[in-house]
Design a protein around this motif. Structure first.
Motif, PDB file in Angstrom:
ATOM      1  N   SER A   1      -0.073  18.758 -14.219  1.00  0.00           N
ATOM      2  CA  SER A   1       0.098  18.365 -12.929  1.00  0.00           C
ATOM      3  C   SER A   1      -0.941  17.211 -12.535  1.00  0.00           C
ATOM      4  CB  SER A   1      -0.528  19.771 -12.036  1.00  0.00           C
ATOM      5  OG  SER A   1      -0.662  19.227 -10.543  1.00  0.00           O
ATOM      6  N   VAL A   2      -0.216  15.962 -12.081  1.00  0.00           N
ATOM      7  CA  VAL A   2      -0.882  14.735 -12.049  1.00  0.00           C
ATOM      8  C   VAL A   2      -0.769  14.292 -10.483  1.00  0.00           C
ATOM      9  CG1 VAL A   2      -0.746  12.586 -12.744  1.00  0.00           C
ATOM     10  CG2 VAL A   2       0.028  14.327 -14.366  1.00  0.00           C
ATOM     11  N   VAL A   3      -1.967  13.916 -10.062  1.00  0.00           N
ATOM     12  CA  VAL A   3      -2.084  13.540  -8.793  1.00  0.00           C
ATOM     13  C   VAL A   3      -1.946  11.814  -8.619  1.00  0.00           C
ATOM     14  CG1 VAL A   3      -3.844  13.085  -6.628  1.00  0.00           C
ATOM     15  CG2 VAL A   3      -3.595  15.193  -7.633  1.00  0.00           C
ATOM     16  N   LEU A   4      -1.094  11.355  -8.265  1.00  0.00           N
ATOM     17  CA  LEU A   4      -0.764   9.735  -8.142  1.00  0.00           C
ATOM     18  C   LEU A   4      -0.953   9.136  -6.800  1.00  0.00           C
ATOM     19  CD1 LEU A   4      -0.200   7.177  -9.826  1.00  0.00           C
ATOM     20  CD2 LEU A   4       2.481   7.986  -9.445  1.00  0.00           C
ATOM     21  N   VAL A   5      -1.465   8.013  -6.523  1.00  0.00           N
ATOM     22  CA  VAL A   5      -1.479   7.425  -5.467  1.00  0.00           C
ATOM     23  C   VAL A   5      -1.163   6.056  -5.731  1.00  0.00           C
ATOM     24  CG1 VAL A   5      -2.930   6.567  -3.476  1.00  0.00           C
ATOM     25  CG2 VAL A   5      -3.339   8.716  -4.428  1.00  0.00           C
ATOM     26  N   THR A   6      -0.391   5.201  -5.106  1.00  0.00           N
ATOM     27  CA  THR A   6       0.157   4.024  -5.241  1.00  0.00           C
ATOM     28  C   THR A   6       0.191   3.288  -3.866  1.00  0.00           C
ATOM     29  OG1 THR A   6       1.467   4.428  -7.348  1.00  0.00           O
ATOM     30  CG2 THR A   6       1.925   2.287  -6.459  1.00  0.00           C
ATOM     31  N   ALA A   7      -0.194   2.141  -3.839  1.00  0.00           N
ATOM     32  CA  ALA A   7       0.060   1.240  -2.579  1.00  0.00           C
ATOM     33  C   ALA A   7      -0.048  -0.040  -2.731  1.00  0.00           C
ATOM     34  CB  ALA A   7      -1.271   1.619  -1.666  1.00  0.00           C
ATOM     35  N   ASN A   8       0.792  -0.828  -1.973  1.00  0.00           N
ATOM     36  CA  ASN A   8       0.735  -2.262  -2.111  1.00  0.00           C
ATOM     37  C   ASN A   8       0.399  -2.925  -0.695  1.00  0.00           C
ATOM     38  OD1 ASN A   8       3.114  -2.578  -0.274  1.00  0.00           O
ATOM     39  ND2 ASN A   8       4.274  -1.590  -1.821  1.00  0.00           N
ATOM     40  N   ALA A   9      -0.284  -4.175  -0.770  1.00  0.00           N
ATOM     41  CA  ALA A   9      -1.010  -4.813   0.362  1.00  0.00           C
ATOM     42  C   ALA A   9      -0.344  -6.159   0.489  1.00  0.00           C
ATOM     43  CB  ALA A   9      -2.390  -4.500   0.404  1.00  0.00           C
ATOM     44  N   LYS A  10      -0.578  -6.661   1.731  1.00  0.00           N
ATOM     45  CA  LYS A  10      -0.331  -8.133   1.854  1.00  0.00           C
ATOM     46  C   LYS A  10      -1.305  -8.655   3.063  1.00  0.00           C
ATOM     47  CE  LYS A  10       3.741  -7.832   5.015  1.00  0.00           C
ATOM     48  NZ  LYS A  10       4.931  -8.219   5.264  1.00  0.00           N
ATOM     49  N   LEU A  11      -1.979  -9.715   2.772  1.00  0.00           N
ATOM     50  CA  LEU A  11      -2.793 -10.379   3.689  1.00  0.00           C
ATOM     51  C   LEU A  11      -2.000 -11.623   4.379  1.00  0.00           C
ATOM     52  CD1 LEU A  11      -6.078 -10.249   4.686  1.00  0.00           C
ATOM     53  CD2 LEU A  11      -6.111 -12.254   3.047  1.00  0.00           C
ATOM     54  N   VAL A  12      -2.079 -11.412   5.733  1.00  0.00           N
ATOM     55  CA  VAL A  12      -1.435 -12.456   6.562  1.00  0.00           C
ATOM     56  C   VAL A  12      -2.157 -13.439   7.468  1.00  0.00           C
ATOM     57  CG1 VAL A  12       0.402 -12.703   8.284  1.00  0.00           C
ATOM     58  CG2 VAL A  12       0.859 -11.043   6.287  1.00  0.00           C
ATOM     59  N   ASP A  13      -2.091 -14.431   7.324  1.00  0.00           N
ATOM     60  CA  ASP A  13      -2.969 -15.352   8.471  1.00  0.00           C
ATOM     61  C   ASP A  13      -2.413 -15.258   9.842  1.00  0.00           C
ATOM     62  OD1 ASP A  13      -3.861 -17.551  10.051  1.00  0.00           O
ATOM     63  OD2 ASP A  13      -4.144 -18.646   8.322  1.00  0.00           O
ATOM     64  N   LEU A  14      -3.494 -14.653  10.732  1.00  0.00           N
ATOM     65  CA  LEU A  14      -2.879 -14.259  12.085  1.00  0.00           C
ATOM     66  C   LEU A  14      -2.696 -15.471  13.092  1.00  0.00           C
ATOM     67  CD1 LEU A  14      -5.119 -11.278  13.005  1.00  0.00           C
ATOM     68  CD2 LEU A  14      -2.595 -11.320  12.108  1.00  0.00           C
TER      69      LEU A  14
END
Length: 220
Positions: free
Chosen positions: A129-142
């Motif tokens: 039983s495996v707990v997995l967290v994956t996320a992506n992100a982007k930084l945008v000039d406002l």
């Protein structure tokens, strides 16, 4: 012929041993990031594409620390969330759709961090039983709406593998116990913290650059 066979053998060993055969990632192009020189960041509530309803809140509670450690002023997430709520925006999807310049007017931040969660929670198979967290992100000039940086990261509670004894029966029992713990507690929360640190910490290959509050700012 022998040399060719040896080279082939090196590249067909099990997945855990074939790192040397993988093609290295190309260095990230930081031209826009370095030109913008953001000092302050507003992190928007994460867009949750996982089936876990608490994933967004769990990840959001842990995103400011690595960015602050990297040398940026990060607007408090409670203040950001309340500001959106007062303006009738409670959905992450609606918030992510707000124009960059409007976000700049509201918060006065140089850049916004958009986070999307793609995996969060436990999955169960016969032996584990495996707990997995994956996320992506982007930084945008406002101020300009330009993309300054993007990245992705994952973490799991099984990265060390299963080295316990007991054979097949032991593995089945261990998997069942892990599944019970994951279903009765938020076992994904600390894993999300690791994923957040991997995603947003500075000084990692192709990761975020250090901010102006860091002693490593603008170092090569």
């Amino acid at each position: 012929m022998l040399n060719r066979i040896l080279k082939l053998a090196v590249c067909v060993v099990p997945a855990a041993l074939i790192v040397g055969c993988a093609t290295p990632k190309a260095p990230y192009d930081y031209t826009a990031f370095k030109a913008a020189k953001p000092r302050s960041i507003v992190v928007l509530p994460p867009l949750n594409n996982s089936p876990e309803v608490n994933a967004g809140n769990s990840f959001y509670a842990q995103v400011t620390y690595p960015l602050a450690e990297a040398g940026y002023y990060v607007l408090p997430v409670a203040l950001v969330g309340e500001t959106f709520k007062q303006n009738g925006l409670t959905s992450a999807a609606d918030i992510h759709a707000v124009d960059a310049k409007k976000l700049n007017e509201i918060f006065g931040a140089d850049a916004a961090m958009y986070v999307t969660i793609t995996n969060y929670g436990a999955s169960y198979n016969v032996l584990n039983s495996v707990v997995l967290v994956t996320a992506n992100a982007k930084l945008v000039d406002l101020k300009t709406g330009k993309l300054l940086w993007s990245g992705t990261a994952s973490a799991s509670n099984n990265e060390g593998g299963n080295s316990g004894g007991g054979g097949l029966i032991g593995a089945l029992v261990a998997a069942a116990v892990k599944q019970i713990i994951a279903s009765t507690t938020d076992a994904s929360h600390p894993v999300a913290g690791v994923a957040s640190a991997r995603l947003l910490s500075a000084g990692t290959p192709n990761g975020m650059l250090y901010g102006p509050r860091s002693e490593n700012y603008l170092k090569p």
